[in-house]
Design a protein around this motif. Structure first.
Motif, PDB file in Angstrom:
ATOM      1  N   ILE A 303       0.846  -1.187   0.000  1.00 25.17           N
ATOM      2  CA  ILE A 303       0.000   0.000   0.000  1.00 25.17           C
ATOM      3  C   ILE A 303       0.882   1.238   0.000  1.00 25.17           C
ATOM      4  N   GLU A 304       0.745   2.072  -1.016  1.00 25.65           N
ATOM      5  CA  GLU A 304       1.536   3.288  -1.115  1.00 25.65           C
ATOM      6  C   GLU A 304       0.853   4.476  -0.448  1.00 25.65           C
ATOM      7  N   GLN A 305      -0.476   4.533  -0.549  1.00 31.61           N
ATOM      8  CA  GLN A 305      -1.196   5.671   0.018  1.00 31.61           C
ATOM      9  C   GLN A 305      -2.680   5.308   0.120  1.00 31.61           C
ATOM     10  N   VAL A 306      -3.377   5.948   1.071  1.00 31.03           N
ATOM     11  CA  VAL A 306      -4.793   5.675   1.303  1.00 31.03           C
ATOM     12  C   VAL A 306      -5.544   7.002   1.396  1.00 31.03           C
ATOM     13  N   TRP A 307      -6.764   7.032   0.823  1.00 30.18           N
ATOM     14  CA  TRP A 307      -7.611   8.220   0.871  1.00 30.18           C
ATOM     15  C   TRP A 307      -9.034   7.842   1.279  1.00 30.18           C
ATOM     16  N   ASP A 308      -9.691   8.770   1.912  1.00 34.45           N
ATOM     17  CA  ASP A 308     -11.136   8.702   2.099  1.00 34.45           C
ATOM     18  C   ASP A 308     -11.749   9.526   0.971  1.00 34.45           C
ATOM     19  N   THR A 309     -12.436   8.868   0.055  1.00 32.93           N
ATOM     20  CA  THR A 309     -12.940   9.569  -1.130  1.00 32.93           C
ATOM     21  C   THR A 309     -14.100  10.504  -0.813  1.00 32.93           C
ATOM     22  N   ARG A 310     -14.732  10.355   0.342  1.00 34.79           N
ATOM     23  CA  ARG A 310     -15.933  11.117   0.711  1.00 34.79           C
ATOM     24  C   ARG A 310     -17.121  10.780  -0.181  1.00 34.79           C
TER      25      ARG A 310
END
Length: 404
Positions: A303-310
């Motif tokens: 895993i390089e990066q994680v976001w909450d897309t909303r």
């Protein structure tokens, strides 16, 4: 003389008795024949009455059937007319949507909380703000395109069940099909044409997998298959299609195994491939209202990066990623017109006013999966067992154009 007289008297008596007996027998037989004739006459009358009633019933049935046929024909014409009006209205809606370009919601990621990347810029702020911290702008995607509309739709064929996934390897012409919601095999074809001309999904095109797949959230890139499986934890499996060997398995420590889309409960996680690499759409827990996005290393599955897309999971049926932009497709529980209603850019480059609210042409039910092919700029959709290709129209991101 006397004996002879007695004999004659006896014979006469015997003859009289016999005549009386036979006469009684004839009378009895005659009465029985008359009774049989009366009964036969009654049966004949009843038979004629039944026949007459049957003829009347047949005539009435013919009249009723004729009336039903007329009503059915009238109803069929009404339904055909209504279908034509609905289709005309949909074409008009698509025409209006094309020219009015309604906009979708676009929410950038929470960079501060999720990346934790900050830098101190001294001398560039007013004296009152010296010593403050400012977020570092990192560029995840270099791609500069965003969808502007759906150019054309091609319904290729119908093969398999209502749920499934199909896609084409961006680096080859091969087509891969996952029929159903889980299993230990997939179907492989040399090309889209080969699949279109095939008789269907038979054993000759099946490929057996060592680890079972779950949900229509798989992806294919450069002769490698990436698919999801889960028991207590969600796992992503990487399979070399040339040798049929599993090269890597990555586990995602989620709080619970929950569907990423509320309208597609079979999809516990959804893999996507675009120009920038491999992405995973998932729900971190059952109580999480939004769809989360993770950027994966295609080689190691790290895993390089994680976001909450909303983008909410509620009423979502599928999603896909293009140039680092997530497009979430929504619908209603009684299937209606699918639409892209929420867009999320990992770079925060897409403006709300430049992201159109895209409607998919109304077809059969709802999309079980949508897979983007970056080489062809097409979506491969699975809709109630129909394999559909959506050709997209792209445009340049306005904000990126201004920054460039």
């Amino acid at each position: 003389m006397k004996p002879a007289f007695l004999i004659l008297v006896s014979a006469a008596l015997t003859l009289t008795t016999a005549q009386n007996y036979y006469q009684g027998l004839m009378d009895y037989l005659d009465n029985r024949l008359l009774a049989i004739e009366d009964r036969m006459q009654l049966w004949h009358e009843q038979s004629r009455r039944y026949h007459s009633e049957q003829q009347d019933f047949k005539k009435l049935s013919v009249e009723v059937m004729h009336g039903l046929q007329k009503d059915h024909h009238s109803l069929f014409e009404d339904v055909a007319g209504a279908a034509g009006r609905v289709e005309r209205a949909e074409r008009e809606m698509e025409y209006v949507e094309t020219w009015t370009s309604p906009r979708a919601c676009v929410r950038p990621e929470e960079r501060v909380l999720e990346r934790g990347e900050w830098s101190l810029r001294e001398g560039s702020l007013p004296p009152a703000e010296q010593g403050g911290w400012e977020e570092v702008q990192t560029q995840v995607s270099d791609c500069a395109e965003i969808i502007s509309g759906i150019r054309s739709v091609k319904i290729l064929k119908r093969a398999g069940g209502a749920k499934g996934m199909w896609t084409r390897d961006p680096k080859s012409s091969k087509v891969y099909i996952f029929n159903g919601t889980s299993g230990d095999s997939l179907f492989q074809f040399k090309s889209v044409r080969d699949f279109s001309n095939s008789s269907g999904l038979d054993s000759s095109s099946a490929v057996r997998l060592n680890i079972e797949w779950t949900g229509p959230g798989s992806a294919v890139y450069n002769n490698h298959l990436f698919y999801v499986t889960h028991d207590e934890d969600v796992q992503v499996v990487k399979l070399d299609l040339t040798g049929g060997l599993v090269t890597d398995v990555a586990m995602f420590p989620l709080a619970s195994v929950s569907p990423v889309y509320s309208l597609s409960p079979e999809t516990v996680a959804d893999l996507a491939v675009d120009d920038e690499g491999l992405w995973l759409l998932f729900a971190s827990s059952e109580s999480e209202p939004n769809i989360n996005l993770a950027k994966l290393d295609r080689a190691s599955l790290d895993i390089e990066q994680v976001w909450d897309t909303r983008c909410p999971r509620e009423n979502a049926e599928a999603a896909f990623v293009i140039c680092g932009v997530v497009y979430v497709v929504y619908n209603t529980r009684p299937p209606s017109r699918s639409r892209v209603q929420c867009v999320f850019d990992v770079n925060g480059m897409v403006l709300s006013e430049e992201a159109p609210l895209i409607y998919f042409p109304r077809r059969y039910g709802a999309h079980a999966s949508l897979k983007y092919n970056p080489e062809e700029k097409q979506l491969y959709g699975w809709d109630d067992g129909y394999q559909i290709i959506y050709r997209l129209t792209m445009k340049r991101k306005l904000m990126m154009g201004r920054r460039a």
